[in-house]
Design a protein around this motif. Structure first.
Motif, PDB file in Angstrom:
ATOM      1  N   UNK A 126      -2.637  30.250  16.199  1.00 34.89           N
ATOM      2  CA  UNK A 126      -3.173  31.066  17.186  1.00 34.89           C
ATOM      3  C   UNK A 126      -3.511  29.361  17.477  1.00 34.89           C
ATOM      4  N   UNK A 127      -4.251  28.330  17.344  1.00 37.62           N
ATOM      5  CA  UNK A 127      -5.105  27.459  18.341  1.00 37.62           C
ATOM      6  C   UNK A 127      -3.886  26.981  18.962  1.00 37.62           C
ATOM      7  N   UNK A 128      -2.567  26.387  17.836  1.00 35.77           N
ATOM      8  CA  UNK A 128      -1.777  25.933  19.011  1.00 35.77           C
ATOM      9  C   UNK A 128      -0.848  26.714  19.971  1.00 35.77           C
ATOM     10  N   UNK A 129      -0.647  27.831  19.910  1.00 34.97           N
ATOM     11  CA  UNK A 129       0.338  28.827  20.800  1.00 34.97           C
ATOM     12  C   UNK A 129      -0.718  29.354  22.260  1.00 34.97           C
ATOM     13  N   UNK A 130      -2.200  30.058  21.279  1.00 35.78           N
ATOM     14  CA  UNK A 130      -2.875  29.545  23.051  1.00 35.78           C
ATOM     15  C   UNK A 130      -4.016  28.747  23.492  1.00 35.78           C
ATOM     16  N   UNK A 131      -3.284  29.104  24.687  1.00 33.92           N
ATOM     17  CA  UNK A 131      -4.719  28.061  25.971  1.00 33.92           C
ATOM     18  C   UNK A 131      -5.422  28.715  25.729  1.00 33.92           C
ATOM     19  N   UNK A 132      -6.569  27.380  26.060  1.00 40.63           N
ATOM     20  CA  UNK A 132      -8.153  27.792  26.704  1.00 40.63           C
ATOM     21  C   UNK A 132      -8.699  26.801  27.249  1.00 40.63           C
ATOM     22  N   UNK A 133      -9.488  27.473  28.187  1.00 36.69           N
ATOM     23  CA  UNK A 133     -10.707  26.985  28.652  1.00 36.69           C
ATOM     24  C   UNK A 133     -11.727  25.931  29.215  1.00 36.69           C
ATOM     25  N   UNK A 235      -4.331  39.071  16.084  1.00 35.75           N
ATOM     26  CA  UNK A 235      -4.272  40.281  17.960  1.00 35.75           C
ATOM     27  C   UNK A 235      -4.870  39.336  18.904  1.00 35.75           C
ATOM     28  N   UNK A 236      -5.775  37.865  18.848  1.00 31.80           N
ATOM     29  CA  UNK A 236      -5.375  37.049  19.841  1.00 31.80           C
ATOM     30  C   UNK A 236      -4.051  36.695  20.428  1.00 31.80           C
ATOM     31  N   UNK A 237      -3.550  36.353  19.508  1.00 34.49           N
ATOM     32  CA  UNK A 237      -1.606  35.695  20.000  1.00 34.49           C
ATOM     33  C   UNK A 237      -0.964  36.429  20.266  1.00 34.49           C
ATOM     34  N   UNK A 238      -1.038  38.305  20.144  1.00 33.49           N
ATOM     35  CA  UNK A 238      -0.185  39.321  20.417  1.00 33.49           C
ATOM     36  C   UNK A 238      -0.673  39.396  21.905  1.00 33.49           C
ATOM     37  N   UNK A 263       8.504  34.417  18.557  1.00 34.50           N
ATOM     38  CA  UNK A 263       8.412  34.454  16.217  1.00 34.50           C
ATOM     39  C   UNK A 263       8.052  34.130  15.915  1.00 34.50           C
ATOM     40  N   UNK A 264       6.546  33.250  15.788  1.00 35.75           N
ATOM     41  CA  UNK A 264       4.956  33.205  15.463  1.00 35.75           C
ATOM     42  C   UNK A 264       4.636  34.411  15.662  1.00 35.75           C
ATOM     43  N   UNK A 265       4.620  35.462  16.362  1.00 38.50           N
ATOM     44  CA  UNK A 265       4.064  36.547  15.746  1.00 38.50           C
ATOM     45  C   UNK A 265       4.063  37.461  15.231  1.00 38.50           C
ATOM     46  N   UNK A 266       5.529  37.915  15.010  1.00 34.08           N
ATOM     47  CA  UNK A 266       6.391  38.611  14.126  1.00 34.08           C
ATOM     48  C   UNK A 266       5.458  37.852  12.747  1.00 34.08           C
ATOM     49  N   UNK A 267       5.862  36.344  12.278  1.00 31.15           N
ATOM     50  CA  UNK A 267       5.942  36.372  11.662  1.00 31.15           C
ATOM     51  C   UNK A 267       3.877  36.203  11.336  1.00 31.15           C
TER      52      UNK A 267
END
Length: 338
Positions: A126-133, A235-238, A263-267
């Motif tokens: 989640x931390x690696x995929x999602x961008x944070x402001x 949920x945050x990744x979705x 792929x990461x979300x499915x995993x």
């Protein structure tokens, strides 16, 4: 006297299930346990070899290592406990031996490490995929590997410390001479006098330990907390994936990025799904027991064996090096061209 009572209970229990059915169920469970142990052992050995070839500690390798090792301990200890209960239903009514306590301790602590490994893997993705402001989240993103490594070590240490009070389990003394013992939902009564019948006592913790408080503590650590972390991060990744799809243009780089996100979300969703299925199976067992319905203890080991097999398969499929080594081991051929 104990041997005679044990023989009577065992024979009645086998008659309830049916000998042929019991043997088939036991063989199926043994097969599942062997598959789970071998698959997780494969991931464990492969990750150790990968770590030896790399410099420094790789976070993903560390998570897969702890996950696979705990799964092996989990399924073996659970199978041993179920086997003890199945072959000797009255052992809980007399005395808890040291090896029984060790098996329970290994089962619970390894379960905790395994469940939290999934939670940490979800946080890492989640931390690696999602961008944070927000600035603090960006700092977290830069140091997420180091933080995850430390968190995993603390969770392993905390899991092994948390369940130490289980070594204080004992069987309270019963003054009644009539004992009713439930086996797979069926009560079998041994009569030695005309006194009132009493139920086989449940194991108790040391009087110095607050049982309700301690139960709430370890149950929260086993289920609700890691589950909330898994559900929140998934949920945050979705949501992030949906936002990415909405802003998607016909750029090949973005399409590749979308595929990796998907792929990461499915995993993560698959791992959470397997965890929920395992909880459902175990919950069904205890609910049926509370309702005093006939249910085999083999249902528990079935749930955990399925959990170990499915999670090991998901980790193998999601890691390129593990996937390639697995197919080379199965097919004895190079599969890179495939």
């Amino acid at each position: 006297m104990h041997a005679r009572v044990h023989a009577q209970l065992t024979s009645q229990w086998i008659n309830i299930m049916g000998l042929d059915t019991f043997i088939l169920q036991l063989i199926a469970i043994v097969v599942l346990v062997c598959i789970g142990v071998m698959w997780n052992s494969f991931n464990l050995i492969a990750t150790i070899r990968m770590q030896l070839k790399t410099k420094g500690i790789q976070t993903m390798i560390l998570i897969i290592f702890s996950f696979s090792f705990s799964n092996v301990i989990l399924v073996l200890s659970c199978f041993a406990i179920v086997l003890f209960v199945t072959l000797d239903p009255v052992f809980m009514c007399t005395k808890i031996e040291a090896h029984h306590l060790i098996l329970v301790y290994m089962w619970l602590s390894s379960s905790c490490v395994s469940f939290w490994s999934i939670a940490l893997l979800s946080v890492l993705h989640c931390v690696k995929v999602v961008s944070f402001s927000i600035g603090c989240f960006n700092a977290l993103k830069k140091n997420i590997s180091r933080i995850t490594n430390i968190a995993l070590l603390l969770i392993c240490l905390g899991s092994f410390l948390l369940f130490i009070p289980f070594f204080t389990l004992y069987i309270p003394k019963v003054t009644a001479t009539n004992t009713t013992i439930g086996i797979n939902g069926t009560n079998v009564t041994t009569n030695t006098s005309n006194t009132t019948t009493k139920t086989c006592p449940l194991p108790s913790l040391s009087p110095q330990i607050s049982t309700p408080l301690y139960t709430l503590l370890y149950m929260s650590f086993l289920c609700p907390i890691p589950l909330m972390i898994m559900m929140t991060t998934s949920l945050r990744m979705v949501i992030h994936l949906c936002q990415h799809v909405l802003s998607l243009s016909k750029n090949q780089t973005q399409v590749q990025s979308l595929d990796s996100y998907l792929f990461i979300c499915k995993l993560n969703i698959s791992l959470v799904g397997v965890y929920l299925i395992t909880l459902a199976i175990v919950s069904i067992f205890f609910i049926l027991k509370m309702l005093e319905l006939t249910v085999s203890y083999l249902l528990i080991i079935f749930g955990f064996s399925l959990y170990c097999i499915m999670t090991a398969a998901l980790l193998t499929a999601s890691t390129k090096k593990l996937r390639e080594k697995f197919w080379r081991m199965i097919c004895c051929k190079e599969t890179k061209k495939q």
